[in-house]
Design a protein around this motif. Structure first.
Motif, PDB file in Angstrom:
ATOM      1  N   LEU A   3       0.811  -1.213   0.000  1.00  0.00           N
ATOM      2  CA  LEU A   3       0.000   0.000   0.000  1.00  0.00           C
ATOM      3  C   LEU A   3       0.849   1.271   0.000  1.00  0.00           C
ATOM      4  CD1 LEU A   3      -2.723  -1.129   2.567  1.00  0.00           C
ATOM      5  CD2 LEU A   3      -2.939  -0.999   0.080  1.00  0.00           C
ATOM      6  N   THR A   4       2.176   1.117   0.023  1.00  0.00           N
ATOM      7  CA  THR A   4       3.082   2.260  -0.039  1.00  0.00           C
ATOM      8  C   THR A   4       4.064   2.018  -1.182  1.00  0.00           C
ATOM      9  OG1 THR A   4       2.926   2.388   2.374  1.00  0.00           O
ATOM     10  CG2 THR A   4       4.576   3.775   1.335  1.00  0.00           C
ATOM     11  N   PRO A   5       3.602   2.068  -2.414  1.00  0.00           N
ATOM     12  CA  PRO A   5       4.507   1.794  -3.534  1.00  0.00           C
ATOM     13  C   PRO A   5       5.537   2.911  -3.688  1.00  0.00           C
ATOM     14  CG  PRO A   5       2.409   2.631  -4.332  1.00  0.00           C
ATOM     15  CD  PRO A   5       2.243   2.422  -2.855  1.00  0.00           C
ATOM     16  N   LEU A   6       6.644   2.590  -4.325  1.00  0.00           N
ATOM     17  CA  LEU A   6       7.568   3.647  -4.727  1.00  0.00           C
ATOM     18  C   LEU A   6       6.839   4.616  -5.655  1.00  0.00           C
ATOM     19  CD1 LEU A   6      10.795   1.564  -5.505  1.00  0.00           C
ATOM     20  CD2 LEU A   6      10.222   2.770  -3.382  1.00  0.00           C
ATOM     21  N   ILE A   7       7.215   5.884  -5.568  1.00  0.00           N
ATOM     22  CA  ILE A   7       6.568   6.916  -6.376  1.00  0.00           C
ATOM     23  C   ILE A   7       7.533   7.372  -7.451  1.00  0.00           C
ATOM     24  CG2 ILE A   7       5.364   9.137  -6.325  1.00  0.00           C
ATOM     25  CD1 ILE A   7       5.350   8.785  -3.210  1.00  0.00           C
ATOM     26  N   GLY A   8       7.049   7.506  -8.658  1.00  0.00           N
ATOM     27  CA  GLY A   8       7.849   8.066  -9.739  1.00  0.00           C
ATOM     28  C   GLY A   8       7.173   9.287 -10.325  1.00  0.00           C
ATOM     29  N   TYR A   9       7.967  10.302 -10.645  1.00  0.00           N
ATOM     30  CA  TYR A   9       7.371  11.526 -11.213  1.00  0.00           C
ATOM     31  C   TYR A   9       8.361  12.171 -12.170  1.00  0.00           C
ATOM     32  CZ  TYR A   9       4.785  15.891 -11.568  1.00  0.00           C
ATOM     33  OH  TYR A   9       4.071  16.959 -12.036  1.00  0.00           O
ATOM     34  N   GLN A  10       7.844  12.568 -13.332  1.00  0.00           N
ATOM     35  CA  GLN A  10       8.654  13.203 -14.365  1.00  0.00           C
ATOM     36  C   GLN A  10       8.399  14.716 -14.377  1.00  0.00           C
ATOM     37  OE1 GLN A  10       6.830  13.112 -18.018  1.00  0.00           O
ATOM     38  NE2 GLN A  10       8.511  13.963 -19.213  1.00  0.00           N
ATOM     39  N   GLN A  11       9.476  15.495 -14.540  1.00  0.00           N
ATOM     40  CA  GLN A  11       9.317  16.939 -14.762  1.00  0.00           C
ATOM     41  C   GLN A  11       8.752  17.142 -16.156  1.00  0.00           C
ATOM     42  OE1 GLN A  11      12.152  20.147 -13.329  1.00  0.00           O
ATOM     43  NE2 GLN A  11      12.773  19.967 -15.471  1.00  0.00           N
ATOM     44  N   LYS A  12       7.529  17.648 -16.227  1.00  0.00           N
ATOM     45  CA  LYS A  12       6.804  17.690 -17.497  1.00  0.00           C
ATOM     46  C   LYS A  12       6.907  19.065 -18.155  1.00  0.00           C
ATOM     47  CE  LYS A  12       3.539  14.077 -16.099  1.00  0.00           C
ATOM     48  NZ  LYS A  12       4.255  13.735 -14.850  1.00  0.00           N
ATOM     49  N   GLU A  13       6.884  19.024 -19.453  1.00  0.00           N
ATOM     50  CA  GLU A  13       6.926  20.279 -20.212  1.00  0.00           C
ATOM     51  C   GLU A  13       5.579  20.988 -20.163  1.00  0.00           C
ATOM     52  OE1 GLU A  13       7.837  21.819 -24.791  1.00  0.00           O
ATOM     53  OE2 GLU A  13       7.952  19.685 -24.295  1.00  0.00           O
ATOM     54  N   PHE A  14       4.511  20.212 -20.080  1.00  0.00           N
ATOM     55  CA  PHE A  14       3.163  20.787 -20.096  1.00  0.00           C
ATOM     56  C   PHE A  14       2.428  20.396 -18.815  1.00  0.00           C
ATOM     57  CE2 PHE A  14       4.399  19.791 -24.489  1.00  0.00           C
ATOM     58  CZ  PHE A  14       4.420  21.075 -25.018  1.00  0.00           C
ATOM     59  N   ASN A  15       1.830  21.401 -18.159  1.00  0.00           N
ATOM     60  CA  ASN A  15       1.115  21.177 -16.897  1.00  0.00           C
ATOM     61  C   ASN A  15      -0.166  22.011 -16.874  1.00  0.00           C
ATOM     62  OD1 ASN A  15       3.212  19.624 -15.082  1.00  0.00           O
ATOM     63  ND2 ASN A  15       4.361  21.270 -16.057  1.00  0.00           N
ATOM     64  N   ARG A  16      -1.111  21.574 -16.067  1.00  0.00           N
ATOM     65  CA  ARG A  16      -2.363  22.348 -15.911  1.00  0.00           C
ATOM     66  C   ARG A  16      -2.092  23.709 -15.285  1.00  0.00           C
ATOM     67  NH1 ARG A  16      -7.019  19.516 -12.860  1.00  0.00           N
ATOM     68  NH2 ARG A  16      -8.080  21.388 -13.575  1.00  0.00           N
ATOM     69  N   PHE A  17      -1.179  23.742 -14.321  1.00  0.00           N
ATOM     70  CA  PHE A  17      -0.878  24.980 -13.608  1.00  0.00           C
ATOM     71  C   PHE A  17       0.620  25.254 -13.684  1.00  0.00           C
ATOM     72  CE2 PHE A  17      -4.486  22.975 -11.399  1.00  0.00           C
ATOM     73  CZ  PHE A  17      -5.454  23.961 -11.581  1.00  0.00           C
ATOM     74  N   ASN A  18       0.955  26.519 -13.793  1.00  0.00           N
ATOM     75  CA  ASN A  18       2.352  26.918 -13.768  1.00  0.00           C
ATOM     76  C   ASN A  18       2.766  27.286 -12.348  1.00  0.00           C
ATOM     77  OD1 ASN A  18       2.758  26.655 -16.556  1.00  0.00           O
ATOM     78  ND2 ASN A  18       1.960  28.711 -16.954  1.00  0.00           N
ATOM     79  N   ILE A  19       3.979  26.933 -11.968  1.00  0.00           N
ATOM     80  CA  ILE A  19       4.528  27.359 -10.679  1.00  0.00           C
ATOM     81  C   ILE A  19       5.938  27.875 -10.915  1.00  0.00           C
ATOM     82  CG2 ILE A  19       3.135  25.764  -9.313  1.00  0.00           C
ATOM     83  CD1 ILE A  19       5.600  23.971  -9.037  1.00  0.00           C
ATOM     84  N   ASN A  20       6.364  28.809 -10.085  1.00  0.00           N
ATOM     85  CA  ASN A  20       7.702  29.361 -10.202  1.00  0.00           C
ATOM     86  C   ASN A  20       8.718  28.441  -9.528  1.00  0.00           C
ATOM     87  OD1 ASN A  20       7.074  31.753 -11.599  1.00  0.00           O
ATOM     88  ND2 ASN A  20       6.399  32.716  -9.688  1.00  0.00           N
ATOM     89  N   PRO A  21       9.908  28.378 -10.061  1.00  0.00           N
ATOM     90  CA  PRO A  21      10.974  27.647  -9.355  1.00  0.00           C
ATOM     91  C   PRO A  21      11.248  28.290  -7.999  1.00  0.00           C
ATOM     92  CG  PRO A  21      11.610  28.148 -11.625  1.00  0.00           C
ATOM     93  CD  PRO A  21      10.367  28.926 -11.352  1.00  0.00           C
ATOM     94  N   ARG A  22      11.651  27.479  -7.031  1.00  0.00           N
ATOM     95  CA  ARG A  22      11.978  27.961  -5.687  1.00  0.00           C
ATOM     96  C   ARG A  22      13.491  27.904  -5.519  1.00  0.00           C
ATOM     97  NH1 ARG A  22       8.022  26.558  -1.694  1.00  0.00           N
ATOM     98  NH2 ARG A  22       5.932  26.992  -2.512  1.00  0.00           N
ATOM     99  N   GLU A  23      14.098  29.059  -5.285  1.00  0.00           N
ATOM    100  CA  GLU A  23      15.542  29.087  -5.123  1.00  0.00           C
ATOM    101  C   GLU A  23      15.991  28.332  -3.876  1.00  0.00           C
ATOM    102  OE1 GLU A  23      17.810  30.082  -7.260  1.00  0.00           O
ATOM    103  OE2 GLU A  23      16.144  30.477  -8.643  1.00  0.00           O
ATOM    104  N   ASN A  24      15.134  28.333  -2.850  1.00  0.00           N
ATOM    105  CA  ASN A  24      15.519  27.684  -1.591  1.00  0.00           C
ATOM    106  C   ASN A  24      15.328  26.174  -1.629  1.00  0.00           C
ATOM    107  OD1 ASN A  24      12.678  28.168  -1.662  1.00  0.00           O
ATOM    108  ND2 ASN A  24      12.579  27.614   0.505  1.00  0.00           N
ATOM    109  N   VAL A  25      14.694  25.660  -2.681  1.00  0.00           N
ATOM    110  CA  VAL A  25      14.509  24.216  -2.812  1.00  0.00           C
ATOM    111  C   VAL A  25      15.736  23.626  -3.478  1.00  0.00           C
ATOM    112  CG1 VAL A  25      13.130  22.383  -3.847  1.00  0.00           C
ATOM    113  CG2 VAL A  25      12.007  24.411  -2.925  1.00  0.00           C
ATOM    114  N   THR A  26      16.329  22.650  -2.807  1.00  0.00           N
ATOM    115  CA  THR A  26      17.566  22.059  -3.306  1.00  0.00           C
ATOM    116  C   THR A  26      17.406  20.561  -3.498  1.00  0.00           C
ATOM    117  OG1 THR A  26      18.390  21.725  -1.058  1.00  0.00           O
ATOM    118  CG2 THR A  26      18.972  23.800  -2.155  1.00  0.00           C
TER     119      THR A  26
END
Length: 852
Positions: A753-776
């Motif tokens: 019930l806790t599978p590994l999660i995979g996520y790709q940085q996508k070129e197209f998204n429903r919402f835009n968000i700004n990059p966070r400089e403090n996120v490393t």
């Protein structure tokens, strides 16, 4: 013996049932105005606000200016609130939901004064055997309840309830119900008749001179003439004392050392109905609730812990909002589904809103995590949400690319083989409105892939990259074979059935999977067989078409099962099965995993029916091992003792051998074992060598009278609820079946019930968000050596310290080591002293805080 008659004034506040929560909010405002005025004018009076703090929020939402008056009454002890946030079901929801419900309920009550630390659960349809330990962990040493008790459990209504781990609390069964003294009569003769009935019952079951008289009912207004009534009661019983009291005072009058000890679940239906088959009512709602719980507790919270290490603020308020939305649907009627259609529609919509919140927060966290890798434009994050190292696992996730083909690379630059599960071409303008706004014609490929992960540390992220290529790098091989296999076993489809060969023992298990259709003449509270049922099984009355696909990382049988069933109860009565129904899905085997992964898709097209998944295990046993709240337990396959006496003893409901588990059901015999792991299918029955999992049931009314298994009056009210037929409702069911011998079912279930999660940085998204400089980019991890201990929760406290809840499902002590700056905690997340290692007894729960 001189009796002390203790009048407990209260209201039982169902927030919704055959009425909506918005109706009760309006009524609550009126109710609270009367209660506060009465308590202010009668400062020697105590009133219990149904054990749920949400009533404070509901009231103050409509009358915020009354907060100071409310605080004063609670601080003085006139008004008793908590410990629950809402009056939750105690069998059907997630164990973490129980802990969080108490956490938020006590926290909210503390903000107004002192919470009522009494496990008050007056109308819940049964009580888990782990509740004594959970209550005690919160400083709650007693519980008062109505449903679930019988003389098979204890001879008296006052007892010691011993939990699975031997925790002990005082249990008090409300022998006349929480509503036993509702609307007490003012006429002396009528009052005498009424009180004599009440006292006869209490005299029979009470162990002390105390007699608890429950003066309240569903949405009952405060009985303003109660003092006049008490005067009349004193005239009726001049040798006794009569007073307005509270739960705590009742417990103080008990001789605790000499009370009978009661163990196990409280699910007997002699005096009050338990509705043992309510676990399959409105499965669309129950499956939705389980999906949210799993994503919240198993995905979002640990993901947010990892995100905090990367500089992403932990979403405390979002988690609290999701939790409280969930808890608003967890009352016994609400999650039970035994409501009007209008109320069930509202419950489902609120759950859909909660699902949107949890999904969006998960995706937001993953997007921000990926932005931390500022070196790579095309980045993929693989996340392990357990605080333990994992090896040889498969992660499945979605890619969105301009090219049909691409290659994956790990952090060392090595090419990673993957398998394509599915692929389709889409218009990017339907995903990202900026594409459409610019009149761009961009086509993309949405590809689901399965990727092997050799090893990943606990609570960590691995960053992969990808690049487009012209030629395919992997493919699915479709064959004309009828067999798939891995190193543990093989699945064979022949003669309309599915067989499994376990390679270690060379044992063949035949017809391991089929669908059963039967009639349902019940209502929203209980499945009830028709007087004359007609049971149809897909093995004998169905066609199974299939294809076999073999990939680098898994092998799969895709199938399409058709069977004919009766359209409704009339057709079943006449033995007419002209309605074709279908189940499509897949059976999948991974090379390094002994489980058979089963996925079923179905659109319901029949009425007055029950569908069950039949797993034929080849094992016959009189015991079945299941999980409850943060625990394992063995249950009897057949409820022999109660079934032998229920009719002659005049139980109000047949104690059928249909039970509830949280996430697995396991049968064992000598060297054979079969365990079924489920995602939300919690109602099961063991018949012969088969485990029957209820998929869903359909019926016509909220309540009916004189059911086969439930004689007498209707439960609820007799109104039609056509939505409960679930026509055209789409379902997806997921289970896995494991024939491998194992004694760590809870740990396996947690990983399932806790599978590994995979996520790709996508070129197209429903919402835009700004990059966070403090996120490393984070390289932090926490891989605890927990041995056989199982993680229930991984989250941050409100002080942003790491909080982990563990439990020991084994029947032996287990020792674990902890990192530096580790502390014991209680469920309210308060520090209780430093700790470097600990030994946990069987079925015990431990709360740990790890400082940074």
């Amino acid at each position: 013996m001189k009796r002390n008659i203790q009048i407990l004034m209260h209201t039982h506040w169902d927030r919704e049932w055959y009425f909506t929560k918005d109706e009760t909010k309006v009524l609550l405002r009126n109710h609270m105005q009367e209660v506060m005025e009465y308590l202010e004018n009668n400062p020697d009076t105590v009133y219990v606000l149904d054990g749920q703090s949400v009533m404070l929020d509901d009231y103050l939402e409509l009358e915020p200016e009354a907060e100071d008056r409310l605080r004063e009454l609670i601080a003085k002890g006139n008004l008793r609130v908590g410990p629950w946030y809402t009056q939750t079901d105690l069998l059907l929801v997630h164990g973490e939901s129980i802990f969080r419900n108490l956490y938020y309920g006590i926290k909210r009550a503390r903000e107004f004064g002192h919470p009522m630390l009494v496990g008050y659960a007056p109308d819940t349809f049964g009580h888990s055997s782990q509740m004594p330990q959970i209550y005690k962990a919160f400083g709650i040493n007693s519980t008062f309840f109505w449903r679930g008790y019988s003389e098979l459990k204890g001879k008296k209504s006052d007892f010691i309830w011993k939990g699975l781990d031997d925790s002990k609390i005082v249990g008090v069964n409300l022998a006349t119900g929480y509503q036993g003294a509702k609307y007490l009569e003012s006429d002396p003769e009528e009052l005498k008749i009424r009180m004599n009935k009440i006292m006869n019952v209490l005299d029979t079951y009470s162990t002390s001179s105390n007699r608890l008289v429950m003066n309240g009912h569903d949405q009952m207004p405060i009985q303003k003439n109660i003092k006049d009534v008490i005067t009349e009661i004193e005239n009726i019983y001049p040798e006794d004392t009569v007073e307005i009291s509270d739960f705590e005072s009742y417990v103080e009058g008990l001789d605790v050392d000499n009370l009978e000890v009661v163990t196990g679940e409280l699910t007997d239906s002699k005096h009050a109905r338990i509705h043992r088959t309510i676990g399959s009512t409105r499965m669309d709602i129950k499956l939705l609730n389980t999906e949210i719980e799993n994503k919240l507790f198993n995905v979002l919270e640990p993901l947010a812990v990892i995100g905090n290490n990367a500089g992403i603020s932990y979403p405390h308020t979002v988690v609290e909002k999701i939790c409280k939305t969930l808890f608003g649907t967890h009352a016994h009627d609400s999650i039970g589904g035994c409501n009007s259609d209008k109320v069930n529609q509202d419950i489902k919509q609120r759950l859909l809103n909660a699902l949107e919140m949890v999904n969006t927060q998960i995706e937001l966290h993953l997007r921000l995590l990926i932005m931390g890798d500022k070196q790579n434009e095309y980045t993929i994050a693989i996340v392990n949400g357990l605080p333990e190292k994992r090896e040889k696992e498969i992660v499945e996730f979605e890619m969105l690319t301009r090219s049909k083909h691409f290659e994956l690379f790990n952090e060392e630059g090595e090419k990673i083989p993957y398998s394509i599960v599915s692929q389709q071409k889409e218009d990017a303008g339907l995903i990202d409105r900026q594409v459409a706004a610019r009149l761009q014609d961009i086509k993309v490929f949405r590809t689901t892939i399965a990727v092997p992960v050799a090893s990943i540390e606990g609570l960590s992220v691995q960053y992969y990259t990808y690049q487009d290529v012209e030629e395919p790098v992997t493919h699915i091989e479709s064959t004309l074979e009828n067999t798939i296999e891995n190193k543990f076993g093989k699945l064979i489809v022949t003669d309309n059935q599915i067989d499994y060969v376990h390679l270690d023992t060379n044992k063949k298990y035949e017809n391991i999977l089929s669908i059963e259709n039967s009639g349902d003449a019940g209502d929203s509270y209980d499945y009830s067989p028709p007087v004359e049922d007609w049971i149809i099984n897909s093995k004998d009355n169905g066609t199974l078409d299939f294809s076999v696909n073999k990939t680098t990382n898994y092998q799969e049988i895709q199938f399409d099962l058709k069977m004919n069933v009766p359209l409704d109860s009339k057709a079943r009565e006449n033995r007419i099965a002209h309605q074709e129904v279908g189940y499509s899905g897949s059976l999948r085997l991974y090379q390094n995993d002994s489980k058979i992964y089963v996925s079923l898709n179905h659109i319901n097209e029949s009425k007055d029916s029950r569908y069950r998944l039949v797993i034929k295990t080849g094992i016959i046993s009189d015991k079945v091992k299941v999980d409850g709240y943060l625990s394992n337990q063995e249950k009897a396959v057949y409820n022999q003792e109660a079934l032998d006496i229920w009719e002659t003893d005049q139980w109000v409901e047949k104690p059928v051998s249909i039970e509830t588990a949280q996430s697995f059901i396991s049968l064992k015999s000598q060297n054979k074992q079969c365990t079924v792991y489920t995602e939300g299918l919690k109602e099961y029955e063991v018949l012969g060598d088969s485990i029957y999992l209820t998929l869903f049931r359909t019926f016509s009314h909220l309540g009916k009278r004189n059911l086969v298994n439930r004689p007498g009056r209707p439960s609820g009210i007799e109104i039609e609820t056509p939505d409960n037929q679930l026509l055209n409702q789409t379902f997806t069911f997921r289970v896995s079946i494991d024939f491998q011998n194992a004694n760590q079912e809870s740990k396996i279930s947690k990983r399932y019930l806790t599978p590994l999660i995979g996520y790709q940085q996508k070129e197209f998204n429903r919402f835009n968000i700004n990059p966070r400089e403090n996120v490393t980019k984070t390289s932090k991890y926490l891989s605890l050596e927990l041995e056989e201990l199982v993680v229930s929760a991984t989250k941050l406290t409100e002080e942003n310290d790491l909080f982990i809840r563990l439990f020991n499902p084994q029947n032996k002590e287990v020792t674990a080591q902890l990192p530096e700056e580790s502390y014991l905690s209680n469920p309210m997340e308060e520090l209780k002293g430093s700790i470097s290692s600990f030994t946990l007894a069987p079925q015990k729960i431990k709360n740990i805080i790890i400082k940074k």
